[in-house]
Design an enzyme around this catalytic site. Structure first.
Site, PDB file in Angstrom:
ATOM      1  N   SER A 164       0.823  -1.213   0.000  1.00  0.00           N
ATOM      2  CA  SER A 164       0.000   0.000   0.000  1.00  0.00           C
ATOM      3  C   SER A 164       0.853   1.258   0.000  1.00  0.00           C
ATOM      4  O   SER A 164       0.558   2.232   0.687  1.00  0.00           O
ATOM      5  CB  SER A 164      -0.937  -0.013   1.216  1.00  0.00           C
ATOM      6  OG  SER A 164      -0.171  -0.170   2.397  1.00  0.00           O
ATOM      7  N   ALA A 221       9.355   9.573   1.990  1.00  0.00           N
ATOM      8  CA  ALA A 221      10.018  10.319   0.909  1.00  0.00           C
ATOM      9  C   ALA A 221      10.028  11.809   1.230  1.00  0.00           C
ATOM     10  O   ALA A 221       9.034  12.364   1.689  1.00  0.00           O
ATOM     11  CB  ALA A 221       9.311  10.051  -0.412  1.00  0.00           C
ATOM     12  N   GLY A 239      12.447  14.443  -0.701  1.00  0.00           N
ATOM     13  CA  GLY A 239      12.805  15.355  -1.809  1.00  0.00           C
ATOM     14  C   GLY A 239      11.652  15.625  -2.751  1.00  0.00           C
ATOM     15  O   GLY A 239      11.316  16.785  -3.031  1.00  0.00           O
ATOM     16  N   GLU A 276      18.283  18.251  -7.315  1.00  0.00           N
ATOM     17  CA  GLU A 276      18.955  17.108  -6.678  1.00  0.00           C
ATOM     18  C   GLU A 276      20.069  16.586  -7.571  1.00  0.00           C
ATOM     19  O   GLU A 276      20.158  16.952  -8.756  1.00  0.00           O
ATOM     20  CB  GLU A 276      17.934  16.011  -6.343  1.00  0.00           C
ATOM     21  CG  GLU A 276      16.948  16.459  -5.276  1.00  0.00           C
ATOM     22  CD  GLU A 276      15.977  15.385  -4.835  1.00  0.00           C
ATOM     23  OE1 GLU A 276      16.338  14.198  -4.869  1.00  0.00           O
ATOM     24  OE2 GLU A 276      14.854  15.733  -4.455  1.00  0.00           O
ATOM     25  N   ASP A 310      10.344  -8.684   0.499  1.00  0.00           N
ATOM     26  CA  ASP A 310       9.434  -9.837   0.398  1.00  0.00           C
ATOM     27  C   ASP A 310       9.028 -10.127  -1.049  1.00  0.00           C
ATOM     28  O   ASP A 310       8.943 -11.288  -1.460  1.00  0.00           O
ATOM     29  CB  ASP A 310       8.164  -9.618   1.222  1.00  0.00           C
ATOM     30  CG  ASP A 310       8.443  -9.392   2.701  1.00  0.00           C
ATOM     31  OD1 ASP A 310       9.604  -9.474   3.102  1.00  0.00           O
ATOM     32  OD2 ASP A 310       7.489  -9.132   3.450  1.00  0.00           O
ATOM     33  N   HIS A 369      22.277   6.204   0.187  1.00  0.00           N
ATOM     34  CA  HIS A 369      22.047   7.657   0.213  1.00  0.00           C
ATOM     35  C   HIS A 369      23.208   8.288   0.975  1.00  0.00           C
ATOM     36  O   HIS A 369      23.550   7.844   2.070  1.00  0.00           O
ATOM     37  CB  HIS A 369      20.713   7.971   0.893  1.00  0.00           C
ATOM     38  CG  HIS A 369      20.245   9.372   0.614  1.00  0.00           C
ATOM     39  ND1 HIS A 369      20.878  10.482   1.121  1.00  0.00           N
ATOM     40  CD2 HIS A 369      19.234   9.842  -0.147  1.00  0.00           C
ATOM     41  CE1 HIS A 369      20.253  11.574   0.693  1.00  0.00           C
ATOM     42  NE2 HIS A 369      19.251  11.212  -0.083  1.00  0.00           N
ATOM     43  N   ARG A 424      24.515   9.921  -6.784  1.00  0.00           N
ATOM     44  CA  ARG A 424      24.751   9.358  -5.442  1.00  0.00           C
ATOM     45  C   ARG A 424      25.857   8.316  -5.375  1.00  0.00           C
ATOM     46  O   ARG A 424      26.488   8.154  -4.337  1.00  0.00           O
ATOM     47  CB  ARG A 424      23.468   8.723  -4.941  1.00  0.00           C
ATOM     48  CG  ARG A 424      22.492   9.747  -4.545  1.00  0.00           C
ATOM     49  CD  ARG A 424      21.247   9.144  -4.000  1.00  0.00           C
ATOM     50  NE  ARG A 424      20.286  10.227  -3.960  1.00  0.00           N
ATOM     51  CZ  ARG A 424      18.988  10.064  -3.836  1.00  0.00           C
ATOM     52  NH1 ARG A 424      18.481   8.858  -3.728  1.00  0.00           N
ATOM     53  NH2 ARG A 424      18.199  11.102  -3.794  1.00  0.00           N
ATOM     54  N   HIS A 434      19.638   2.693   0.796  1.00  0.00           N
ATOM     55  CA  HIS A 434      18.468   3.539   0.569  1.00  0.00           C
ATOM     56  C   HIS A 434      17.491   2.967  -0.449  1.00  0.00           C
ATOM     57  O   HIS A 434      16.282   3.029  -0.250  1.00  0.00           O
ATOM     58  CB  HIS A 434      18.977   4.902   0.095  1.00  0.00           C
ATOM     59  CG  HIS A 434      17.918   5.925  -0.149  1.00  0.00           C
ATOM     60  ND1 HIS A 434      17.067   6.366   0.839  1.00  0.00           N
ATOM     61  CD2 HIS A 434      17.567   6.610  -1.282  1.00  0.00           C
ATOM     62  CE1 HIS A 434      16.244   7.285   0.339  1.00  0.00           C
ATOM     63  NE2 HIS A 434      16.512   7.437  -0.946  1.00  0.00           N
ATOM     64  N   ARG A 481      20.154   5.033  -9.709  1.00  0.00           N
ATOM     65  CA  ARG A 481      18.896   5.775  -9.889  1.00  0.00           C
ATOM     66  C   ARG A 481      19.119   7.281  -9.777  1.00  0.00           C
ATOM     67  O   ARG A 481      19.778   7.766  -8.851  1.00  0.00           O
ATOM     68  CB  ARG A 481      17.900   5.341  -8.811  1.00  0.00           C
ATOM     69  CG  ARG A 481      16.606   6.123  -8.824  1.00  0.00           C
ATOM     70  CD  ARG A 481      15.669   5.588  -7.780  1.00  0.00           C
ATOM     71  NE  ARG A 481      16.154   5.828  -6.451  1.00  0.00           N
ATOM     72  CZ  ARG A 481      15.752   6.830  -5.659  1.00  0.00           C
ATOM     73  NH1 ARG A 481      14.843   7.694  -6.080  1.00  0.00           N
ATOM     74  NH2 ARG A 481      16.236   6.954  -4.444  1.00  0.00           N
TER      75      ARG A 481
END
Ligand code: FAD
Ligand code: SIN
Length: 538
Positions: free
Chosen positions: A13, A46, A48, A116, A218, A239, A285, A346, A381
């Site tokens: 969710s 979250a 940013g 960023e 999972d 991160h 990063r 992260h 990413r």
């Protein structure tokens, strides 16, 4: 064993699961299962924001290029294009659901865009420094008000049900999932023509992580046990800036703080990041986290500093209210002095192989959000691209599923009783806790920011032994939530190591000092093992 029926079963969710649910509720009955309270998800934390092209001066081309550049040659251009181009429509959807992205005080028709690492321009929409909370609260309110959606909290998915496991002939397809109802302790099955994994990330596999406790991998473990391919699992993003304090649980200090001018300095006040990349603190990063790791090791320091003391308290309170006040709680006033920071695990760039519509290798089973490897992130990413991916791919998956779900009929299928041991273990809690800590420490010590062949081999041996122990527990004793999560955590640890061992090079987030160069050709690392029953793992 109770069996429930639904048309669309969504496991998770967070942003991906809730978005898919809202898109599917007009098509049939939706069941969203979540292993804790529905708002407990990576999404909620979250800070940013969401990267998206909304500024007329920006372009899809630039966002695509930044994503490909950061992805280190392993991103797939068609996936990047589809997701980047799908962004604006999803931002409009989120706003319709009540999410308020901040706008510029001096020009309210324009968004206040954050900057960023790795982005060539300001491109990140945000709701202060609590973007994730705004997303979850708005979407969850809609989900709760929708009569076609059932929200099952404290339902922990144990394993999906491929027809191959239950002895049916033909191509194996997914017909539902087994769950542990954590409140009653009962195991039940949900039968559904569509099962969507939206289970998020796996940061808890490392000792230090920005992720909440639900991030135990999972979905990846379940898909792998069902025989699906998983890939690029070694691409773990660390991160660069989590608060260094024993009680802060690796609290994240958003990259957006560096976007507003914060500098990364060592204890002598030197801005060391320029030794590693001309973009300094706003390099991608992988580079920044490795730079910090290298300086900490060389200087023997347990942290470096993040310095935004050139901004006053009034500004920081307005732009970063949660970060500023949390740091104050731990005794650090960002407006007055640098704060100590360290990197922490992260984000998982790899995962279950899926296309941008969530389709996996198994009919009836879909994967969206952080659990999926769509080809967007490649070897690293780009900041704030994951909320974008979760939202766009969930909407696309709902569209895909709407057109095809009747091709996977389940009405005649009987899901067998869940087979498990009968005994109750007296010392299980202590063994689980011990193994849990050991997995996380082994991964942090041997499979962290900088790796080597020897460390990977050692980690693999240790994780194997732990997995053997877990397996015997799993067969003999009644399953508990802790044991299920531990089993997944250890499986995912092994998958990360196996992918890392396949990669005889350094690329993006994977740095192996025995193979410091990138190979000429970028290839995915893939693990696919034979599917077995719920108790046989390889
Ligand atoms: P999640 O939001 O993690 O949701 C997963 C759901 O699955 C949860 O409800 C969980 O309980 C449930 N679940 C898991 N396993 C099971 C199971 N076995 N049974 C039942 N339910 C299960 N990304 C950005 O783009 N921008 C940011 O600013 C940003 N900031 C971040 C800050 C922090 C501190 C963290 C941790 C991450 C951040 N990220 C950010 C990454 C981003 O938040 C996640 O990648 C994204 O929210 C993932 O969404 P999701 O829906 O795939 O998974
Ligand atoms: C952050 O705010 O620094 C996190 C952004 C992200 O993980 O994309």
């Amino acid at each position: 064993m109770q069996t429930r029926d639904t048309d669309f079963l969504i496991i998770g969710s967070g942003l991906a699961g809730l978005t898919a649910a809202l898109h599917l509720s007009a098509r049939g009955r939706v069941l969203v299962a979540s292993k804790r309270a529905a708002d407990e998800a990576n999404t909620r934390y979250a800070q940013g924001g969401v990267a998206c092209v909304v500024d007329p001066a920006d372009s899809m081309k630039e966002h695509i290029e930044d994503t490909l550049q950061t992805g280190g040659g392993l991103s797939e251009e068609s996936a990047v294009r589809a997701i980047v181009e799908g962004g604006p429509a999803q931002i409009a959807e989120l706003e319709k659901c009540g999410v308020h992205f901040e706008r510029r005080a001096e020009s309210p028709s324009e968004y206040d865009l954050g900057q960023e690492g790795g982005h060539s321009r300001r491109r990140v929409l945000h709701a202060g420094d609590v973007t994730g909370k705004a997303l979850i609260e708005s979407l969850l309110a809609r989900v709760k008000a929708d009569p076609n959606i059932t929200l099952a909290e404290n339902w922990l998915a144990i394993d999906v049900v491929p027809t191959g496991w239950i002895g049916l002939p033909g191509e194996s397809r997914c017909v539902g999932c087994y769950f542990l109802d954590k409140k009653s302790g009962e195991i039940l099955a949900v039968r559904a023509p569509v099962t969507i994994l939206a289970t998020g990330g796996l940061g808890k596999v490392y000792l230090y992580t920005s992720n909440p406790d639900v991030a135990t991998g999972d979905g990846v473990a379940m898909a792998w046990r069902a025989g699906l391919p998983v890939r690029d699992m070694e691409m773990i993003q660390f991160h660069p800036t989590c608060l260094y304090h024993p009680a802060a649980k690796s609290f994240l200090i958003s990259e957006a703080v560096r976007g507003e001018g914060a500098r990364l300095i060592d204890r002598r006040g030197r801005e060391f990041v320029y030794d590693f990349d001309e973009r300094g603190a706003l390099a991608p990063r992988d580079i920044t986290a490795r730079a910090i790791d290298s300086v900490m090791k060389k200087q023997g320091d347990p942290f470096v500093y993040l310095d935004i003391s050139h901004r006053d308290a009034e500004y920081l309170q307005k732009r970063f209210p949660t970060i500023y006040s949390t740091c104050l709680t731990f005794g650090f006033d960002m407006a007055r002095a640098p704060v100590p920071v360290v990197p922490a695990a992260h984000y998982s760039c790899g995962g279950v192989v899926a296309d941008v519509n969530g389709r996996t290798a198994m009919p009836g089973l879909y994967a969206i959000g952080e659990v999926a490897s769509t080809g967007l992130h490649g070897a690293n990413r780009l900041a704030s691209n994951s909320l974008l991916e979760a939202s766009v791919c969930a909407a696309r998956c709902a569209e895909e599923v709407s057109n095809h779900w009747k091709n996977n009929p389940v009405a005649d299928i009987t899901i067998p009783r869940w087979e498990c041991g009968e005994a109750v273990s007296s010392d299980e809690a202590v063994v689980v806790e011990h193994d849990w800590n050991e997995v996380r420490s082994v991964m942090w010590d041997y499979v962290g920011i900088v790796r080597s062949d020897r460390r990977l081999a050692r980690a693999r041996r240790r994780i194997r032994t732990i997995r053997e122990e877990i397996r015997s527990y799993y067969k003999e004793y009644l399953v508990t939530a802790d044991l299920i999560e531990l089993r997944n955590l250890a499986a995912v640890a092994e998958l990360i190591i196996r992918c890392a061992q396949q990669r005889k090079e350094s690329r993006g987030l994977h740095y192996n000092e025995d193979w410091p160069e990138a190979s000429a050709v970028a290839e995915h690392s893939v693990v696919r093992d034979k599917p077995g029953g719920p108790l046989s793992e390889e």
